[in-house]
Design an enzyme around this catalytic site. Sequence first.
Site, short mmCIF file in Angstrom:
data_model
loop_
_atom_site.label_atom_id
_atom_site.label_comp_id
_atom_site.label_asym_id
_atom_site.label_seq_id
_atom_site.Cartn_x
_atom_site.Cartn_y
_atom_site.Cartn_z
N GLY A 1 5.48 0.43 -3.74
CA GLY A 1 6.22 0.96 -2.54
C GLY A 1 5.13 1.29 -1.36
N SER A 2 5.53 2.66 -0.77
CA SER A 2 4.74 3.03 0.38
C SER A 2 3.47 3.65 0.05
CB SER A 2 5.45 4.39 0.91
OG SER A 2 6.59 3.64 1.45
N THR A 3 2.93 3.83 -1.18
CA THR A 3 1.62 4.20 -1.50
C THR A 3 0.69 2.93 -1.11
OG1 THR A 3 1.90 3.37 -3.99
CG2 THR A 3 2.27 5.73 -3.66
#
Length: 660
Positions: free
Chosen positions: A317-319
């Site tokens: 995801g956004s990491t």
Amino acid sequence: MARTSVSVKNKRRIAIGFLVIAVLMLLLIFRVAWIQVVQADELTEKAIQQQTSDIPIAAKRGIIYDRNGKELATSLTCYSLWVRPAQLAENLDEEKINKLADDLSAIVEMKPNKIKERLTKKQALVKVAKELEKTQADKIRELGISGLELSEDTKRHYPLGNFASQLLGSVTDDGTGRTGIELEYDQYLSGVAGRWVKNTDVTGNQLVDGSEEYHEAQNGLNVVLSIDEAIQYYAEKALEEGMEKTGADRIMCLVMDPETGEILASAITPGFDPNNATEPDDKEEAKKFEKLSEKDQTNYLFKLWRNPVVSDTYEPGSTFKLITSSSALEEGAITTTDTFNCNTKINVAGVTLHCWSTRDHGTQTIKQAIANSCNPVHAQVAAKLGKENFYKYLDLYGITSKTGVDYPGETSSITYALEDVGPVELATIGYGQSISVTPIQLLTAVCSIGNDGVLLQPHYIKALTDENGKVVKKYDKTEVRRVISSDTAKEMREMMEYAVTDGGAGGAKLAGYRVGGKTGTANKVEDGKYGKNYYSSFIGMAPMDDPKVAILVVVDSPKGSYYGSLVACPIAKSILTDTLRYMNVEPQYTDEEKAMMESKYTTVPNIVGHEYSEAAGILAGKNLNCKSPEGAGENYIVSAQYPAAGTKVKVGSDVYAYNK
């Protein structure tokens, strides 16, 4: 004439008798020759076996230490019970052997019939029981039975029980490494067994003129981990608390030193007790386990023993936006002053891709886009970078290959082949979907940002030592390659810090320390499609001016709240708080933090217009709690707040975020 007739008969009888004797003698000679020549080797070997006592002497398995010398796995002295059935039969009748079986059953906790079977076995020397305590051995000696023998042995012991269990692993019944570090370094830990060989009679008594050989066992080497027992404890404690609050299926955590690649903590919950690795540690789980089929029990145990930070992949995801942004900056595809627009969605090759937020982020720099975790912006950044260049940096960051960590069962990432990457796939990879990585791959890659752009190989081991503590082999840090320049790495650290101080990752903010990081929330792929469960995560490091510790927390399938800012950040903050203090990293408080600590008051920030999860992160950065009206849930844009922005309130106060 009669005398002559009798003589002939006698002669015939003598001749027949002689012939029979001759045949018998011939057969006897043939049999002796067969035994002496054809079967000589086999019978000699059997004779030697019957006249030889060969008792194995177990080598002491090496100790596993943490980096400071704390024993995490050791070997204890135990005893094995042996019997010489022939000697036993000489002294005891069947009734007494039955009684002996009953007596031994009460001592060694085995069924009498199994013990009797071994006491009467047609074999020179038989092992009856193993891993006996000293008290059990003493009781057996008190029986005073000729034909019973005790040999000293060792068994594996984990003094901290269910602690770093997936990391340490366990051993089989014969003391061989089964999983984890025990398996990876089994050849060093196991040592070489010894033997005590002597000539004996059929009852086991040593022959006066017999030979005797004693081959001393060579003890195994000790393994010194890079793990710090204290930091591991902080991680496991925070994960247990996180399990209670989130109701997650499991939580994973890795803590690393970005300057050396040493893994300081590797925690997964739930764990197991390696002292009894074939049963769940939890009582309720143990009851469920007993009802499973043998096949299902095996699958359950393999899953329990598995170390997912090395062996499992997940969509980050956004990491992963940290990888996308740093690659584009390094390649010159974007600059820190470029601006991008977000109106909650973007059209890519005829496909509409949505931002996680339902609010319009508007015009942003890449720094703001990271703080807002904006999907459309990172889709645009990936497009500017191009798939060839993007994959070049995936290679440089080690995303497309194994890290080479010194641990068994490392898994590779799951990525599209370059030729299969179209505009949509490139866009979604840009914000951390359509790609699966292992936790250790992601943290290792992000650690290079903290290490001025140089990628290091992660490792669990610091050294191998002998039984006197002398270092036999040392494992130093290994530089893999430079990924990005030190300037780009510095820019990225500033952006990570901004995401914590002013963005949605405020739940990881820690007074006195410059913490940087990025949250992630990604749907889990279930049965080939995105399901209703999530991976909620936080990746970060501190202090950002000179990173000493990097951390990744992944919460698998939390119940209720599922945003990384609400679920993973508090766990990471707890671990960082304890770890930085333990490492004697001196806090440097800002004027605002000093004022807040002295007055116990803080100023309420403006959260109107933010998604609830963002608002919660921003408030957490001010040591305030975000509350939603009953029944409002967490998927809405805050339209009003109480108390209002700018209000002075006590630290730890609740701020209500309204959706209408």
